[in-house]
Design a protein around this motif. Structure first.
Motif, PDB file in Angstrom:
ATOM      1  N   THR A   1       0.707  -1.092   0.134  1.00 20.59           N
ATOM      2  CA  THR A   1      -0.026   0.033  -0.118  1.00 20.59           C
ATOM      3  C   THR A   1       0.880   1.143  -0.060  1.00 20.59           C
ATOM      4  OG1 THR A   1      -0.098  -0.163   2.423  1.00 20.59           O
ATOM      5  CG2 THR A   1      -1.909  -1.146   1.043  1.00 20.59           C
ATOM      6  N   GLU A   2       1.987   1.194   0.011  1.00 22.94           N
ATOM      7  CA  GLU A   2       3.036   2.221   0.124  1.00 22.94           C
ATOM      8  C   GLU A   2       3.846   2.442  -1.097  1.00 22.94           C
ATOM      9  OE1 GLU A   2       2.714   4.402   2.608  1.00 22.94           O
ATOM     10  OE2 GLU A   2       0.953   3.209   3.580  1.00 22.94           O
ATOM     11  N   ASP A   3       3.610   1.693  -2.077  1.00 23.57           N
ATOM     12  CA  ASP A   3       4.397   1.865  -3.080  1.00 23.57           C
ATOM     13  C   ASP A   3       4.643   3.374  -3.878  1.00 23.57           C
ATOM     14  OD1 ASP A   3       4.526  -0.987  -3.391  1.00 23.57           O
ATOM     15  OD2 ASP A   3       3.571  -1.331  -4.957  1.00 23.57           O
ATOM     16  N   ALA A   4       3.757   4.120  -3.617  1.00 23.68           N
ATOM     17  CA  ALA A   4       3.734   5.512  -4.266  1.00 23.68           C
ATOM     18  C   ALA A   4       4.433   6.590  -3.215  1.00 23.68           C
ATOM     19  CB  ALA A   4       2.359   6.007  -4.445  1.00 23.68           C
ATOM     20  N   ALA A   5       5.205   5.849  -2.089  1.00 23.88           N
ATOM     21  CA  ALA A   5       5.558   6.709  -1.071  1.00 23.88           C
ATOM     22  C   ALA A   5       7.092   7.212  -1.336  1.00 23.88           C
ATOM     23  CB  ALA A   5       5.657   6.151   0.354  1.00 23.88           C
ATOM     24  N   GLY A   6       7.491   6.724  -2.553  1.00 19.47           N
ATOM     25  CA  GLY A   6       8.971   7.464  -2.758  1.00 19.47           C
ATOM     26  C   GLY A   6      10.216   6.380  -2.750  1.00 19.47           C
ATOM     27  N   SER A   7       9.974   5.518  -2.210  1.00 18.93           N
ATOM     28  CA  SER A   7      11.087   4.225  -2.137  1.00 18.93           C
ATOM     29  C   SER A   7      10.934   3.509  -3.166  1.00 18.93           C
ATOM     30  CB  SER A   7      11.010   3.752  -0.755  1.00 18.93           C
ATOM     31  OG  SER A   7      12.135   2.580  -0.618  1.00 18.93           O
ATOM     32  N   ASP A   8      12.161   2.916  -3.428  1.00 23.57           N
ATOM     33  CA  ASP A   8      12.033   1.693  -4.405  1.00 23.57           C
ATOM     34  C   ASP A   8      11.980   0.416  -4.004  1.00 23.57           C
ATOM     35  OD1 ASP A   8      14.539   1.846  -3.406  1.00 23.57           O
ATOM     36  OD2 ASP A   8      15.638   1.523  -5.315  1.00 23.57           O
ATOM     37  N   HIS A   9      11.888   0.384  -2.729  1.00 17.12           N
ATOM     38  CA  HIS A   9      11.830  -0.968  -1.547  1.00 17.12           C
ATOM     39  C   HIS A   9      10.275  -0.792  -1.281  1.00 17.12           C
ATOM     40  CE1 HIS A   9      15.975  -2.744  -1.928  1.00 17.12           C
ATOM     41  NE2 HIS A   9      16.131  -1.286  -2.109  1.00 17.12           N
ATOM     42  N   ARG A  10       9.580  -1.933  -1.146  1.00 17.18           N
ATOM     43  CA  ARG A  10       8.390  -2.195  -0.270  1.00 17.18           C
ATOM     44  C   ARG A  10       8.733  -2.705   1.370  1.00 17.18           C
ATOM     45  NH1 ARG A  10       6.934  -4.773  -5.093  1.00 17.18           N
ATOM     46  NH2 ARG A  10       5.657  -3.423  -6.248  1.00 17.18           N
ATOM     47  N   PRO A  11       8.059  -1.836   2.048  1.00 17.90           N
ATOM     48  CA  PRO A  11       8.323  -2.254   3.669  1.00 17.90           C
ATOM     49  C   PRO A  11       8.027  -3.754   3.635  1.00 17.90           C
ATOM     50  CG  PRO A  11       6.513  -0.397   3.497  1.00 17.90           C
ATOM     51  CD  PRO A  11       7.034  -0.914   2.000  1.00 17.90           C
ATOM     52  N   VAL A  12       8.531  -4.470   4.800  1.00 13.02           N
ATOM     53  CA  VAL A  12       8.116  -5.797   5.146  1.00 13.02           C
ATOM     54  C   VAL A  12       8.056  -5.966   6.764  1.00 13.02           C
ATOM     55  CG1 VAL A  12       9.546  -6.778   3.221  1.00 13.02           C
ATOM     56  CG2 VAL A  12      10.679  -6.417   5.394  1.00 13.02           C
ATOM     57  N   VAL A  13       7.297  -6.633   6.998  1.00 14.44           N
ATOM     58  CA  VAL A  13       6.701  -6.845   8.368  1.00 14.44           C
ATOM     59  C   VAL A  13       6.934  -8.103   8.819  1.00 14.44           C
ATOM     60  CG1 VAL A  13       4.876  -6.369  10.123  1.00 14.44           C
ATOM     61  CG2 VAL A  13       5.204  -4.734   8.572  1.00 14.44           C
ATOM     62  N   ALA A  14       7.675  -8.460   9.945  1.00 12.44           N
ATOM     63  CA  ALA A  14       7.717  -9.702  10.391  1.00 12.44           C
ATOM     64  C   ALA A  14       7.263  -9.926  11.936  1.00 12.44           C
ATOM     65  CB  ALA A  14       9.237 -10.305  10.256  1.00 12.44           C
ATOM     66  N   ARG A  15       6.486 -10.880  12.043  1.00 11.80           N
ATOM     67  CA  ARG A  15       6.126 -11.165  13.434  1.00 11.80           C
ATOM     68  C   ARG A  15       6.751 -12.464  13.820  1.00 11.80           C
ATOM     69  NH1 ARG A  15       0.763 -11.754  11.266  1.00 11.80           N
ATOM     70  NH2 ARG A  15       0.821 -13.837  12.215  1.00 11.80           N
ATOM     71  N   LEU A  16       7.471 -12.114  15.217  1.00 13.12           N
ATOM     72  CA  LEU A  16       8.511 -13.366  15.673  1.00 13.12           C
ATOM     73  C   LEU A  16       7.705 -13.541  16.926  1.00 13.12           C
ATOM     74  CD1 LEU A  16      11.792 -11.431  14.925  1.00 13.12           C
ATOM     75  CD2 LEU A  16      10.728 -13.311  13.568  1.00 13.12           C
ATOM     76  N   SER A  17       8.015 -14.752  17.393  1.00 15.27           N
ATOM     77  CA  SER A  17       7.720 -15.382  18.909  1.00 15.27           C
ATOM     78  C   SER A  17       8.911 -15.608  19.296  1.00 15.27           C
ATOM     79  CB  SER A  17       6.541 -15.913  18.715  1.00 15.27           C
ATOM     80  OG  SER A  17       6.515 -16.986  17.991  1.00 15.27           O
ATOM     81  N   PRO A  18       9.098 -15.908  20.737  1.00 16.32           N
ATOM     82  CA  PRO A  18      10.102 -16.641  21.055  1.00 16.32           C
ATOM     83  C   PRO A  18       9.903 -18.139  20.856  1.00 16.32           C
ATOM     84  CG  PRO A  18       9.187 -15.445  22.866  1.00 16.32           C
ATOM     85  CD  PRO A  18       8.170 -15.342  21.654  1.00 16.32           C
ATOM     86  N   ALA A  19      11.251 -18.892  20.582  1.00 15.89           N
ATOM     87  CA  ALA A  19      11.243 -20.048  20.243  1.00 15.89           C
ATOM     88  C   ALA A  19      11.080 -21.032  21.573  1.00 15.89           C
ATOM     89  CB  ALA A  19      12.388 -20.559  19.614  1.00 15.89           C
ATOM     90  N   THR A  20      10.245 -22.124  21.460  1.00 17.52           N
ATOM     91  CA  THR A  20      10.248 -22.825  22.893  1.00 17.52           C
ATOM     92  C   THR A  20      10.989 -24.118  22.716  1.00 17.52           C
ATOM     93  OG1 THR A  20       8.256 -23.834  21.903  1.00 17.52           O
ATOM     94  CG2 THR A  20       7.968 -21.899  23.298  1.00 17.52           C
TER      95      THR A  20
END
Length: 54
Positions: A35-54
């Motif tokens: 959704t931010e492709d027109a924001a001015g960067s040539d990279h798209r943001p990435v979001v990672a959800r991490l949880s502690p390994a058990t």
């Protein structure tokens, strides 16, 4: 999904952006934000959800 470059559709882009974590974490989810492709960067943001390994 490709995170670079934003001028190409995600299916044609390269997945070059990464999130690094140690073995103490596990991936709970990952998303490339298009959704931010027109924001001015040539990279798209990435979001990672991490949880502690058990």
């Amino acid at each position: 999904m490709g995170s670079w470059p934003t001028r190409l559709p995600t299916l044609l882009g390269a997945p070059i952006d990464h999130v690094l974590a140690t073995s103490q974490w596990k991936t709970a989810g990952f998303q490339v934000i298009t959704t931010e492709d027109a924001a001015g960067s040539d990279h798209r943001p990435v979001v990672a959800r991490l949880s502690p390994a058990t």
